[in-house]
Design an enzyme around this catalytic site. Structure first.
Site: not given
Ligand code: AMP
Length: 285
Positions: A34, A36-37, A148, A150, A177, A186, A188
């Site tokens: 998304h 955020g990533h 992130g 988050k 984000v 997220s 999720r």
């Molecule tokens: P994940 O795929 O959920 O393990 O997240 C991968 C990376 O993306 C991690 O460093 C998270 O902190 C970051 N991340 C996930 N959601 C967000 C968000 N909403 N804003 C910023 N970074 C994010």
């Protein structure tokens, strides 16, 4: 963009790409990308000459009753988004590629820090996170890695691992984000029904209510936490797992709040566990 499935191939292509001193910036993820990533990818592009994004749903960081099997996955969509955003190498290994010996015997643990906040409710989670991040760092050998905020506790632990184990990587952490209404993005969130999606917004409302009380001059942690709880009290369908106000380095609960301290929440909306946090001094961020 090149898609790479094995550790050996990634090491090979990166050794070539690094020629002439080009620097590698790395973004580890579990996919279902998304915005955020993708902001982390943008930052990685600023920091390095070569951007590596990994997609790996790491079994080691999921508890037995957690959502490993149902975790959302859409590799083709992720690959399109990553390519469009300028990722050079997309590393997407199979579980057997990352853990050829099965469960690793040697792991990275951080007792105390990893037992706080989420760790209290997800035993073994941060051991799984630190172990896979360490492995990924050894495979990618990045100059920079972008995370992130988050996942606030994750950033604290990764920074501490890099410090304590003298790892040669610079960690950057970006603000959360959010959706236009404030919900933290997220992977999720895709589990939420439309009704739950609306209710989930209370998490953001709750932490901003706490941060606002601080901004208005209140420094008692108890009073700030009361303001957070008051928002949840009006939303009985959300089951709060924890609400804490902690020091950002030690993760110790504070009694008198300062602008650096972090308000962190985990809550179940239906069966979906969501987390969010806010640095008090960043109210509204
Ligand atoms: P994940 O795929 O959920 O393990 O997240 C991968 C990376 O993306 C991690 O460093 C998270 O902190 C970051 N991340 C996930 N959601 C967000 C968000 N909403 N804003 C910023 N970074 C994010």
């Amino acid at each position: 963009m090149q898609i790479v499935r094995t550790r050996d191939e990634l090491r090979d292509v990166l050794n070539g790409a690094r020629a002439g001193g080009r620097r590698v910036a790395f973004v580890p993820t579990m996919g279902y990308l998304h915005e955020g990533h993708l902001r982390l990818v943008d930052r990685a592009r600023q920091l390095g000459d070569i951007v590596v994004l990994s997609i790996f749903v790491n079994p080691l960081q999921f508890g037995p009753s957690e959502d490993l099997a149902s975790y959302p996955r859409d590799f083709d969509r992720d690959a399109r988004l990553a390519h469009a955003r300028g990722v050079d190498f997309l590393f997407a290994p199979a579980v057997e590629e990352m853990y050829p010996n099965g469960r690793p015997l040697v792991t990275v643990t951080a007792p105390t820090l990893s037992d706080r906040l989420c760790g209290k409710y997800r035993p073994g989670h941060f051991e799984g996170v630190l172990t896979v991040v360490n492995k990924l760092f050894n495979i990618v050998r990045p100059d920079f890695a972008v995370f992130g905020r988050k996942d606030f506790q994750q950033v604290v632990l990764v920074r501490r691992m890099v410090e304590d184990l003298d790892m040669q990587v610079i960690i950057d952490a970006l603000p959360t984000v959010r959706e236009p209404d404030g919900l933290a993005m997220s992977s999720r969130n895709t589990y939420l029904s439309p009704d739950e999606r609306q209710r989930a917004l209370s998490i953001y409302r709750a932490i901003t209510a706490g941060a606002r009380v601080f901004r208005d001059g209140e420094t008692s942690a108890a009073a700030i936490l009361d303001a957070v709880r008051a928002v949840f009290a009006a939303e009985p369908d959300i089951v709060v797992q924890y609400i804490e106000l902690v020091n950002p380095r030690t993760l110790d609960p504070v009694t008198t709040a300062g602008p650096e301290d972090v308000l962190a929440v985990a809550a179940f909306v239906g069966r979906t566990r969501l987390i969010d946090n806010m640095t008090l001094g960043d109210a509204g961020a």
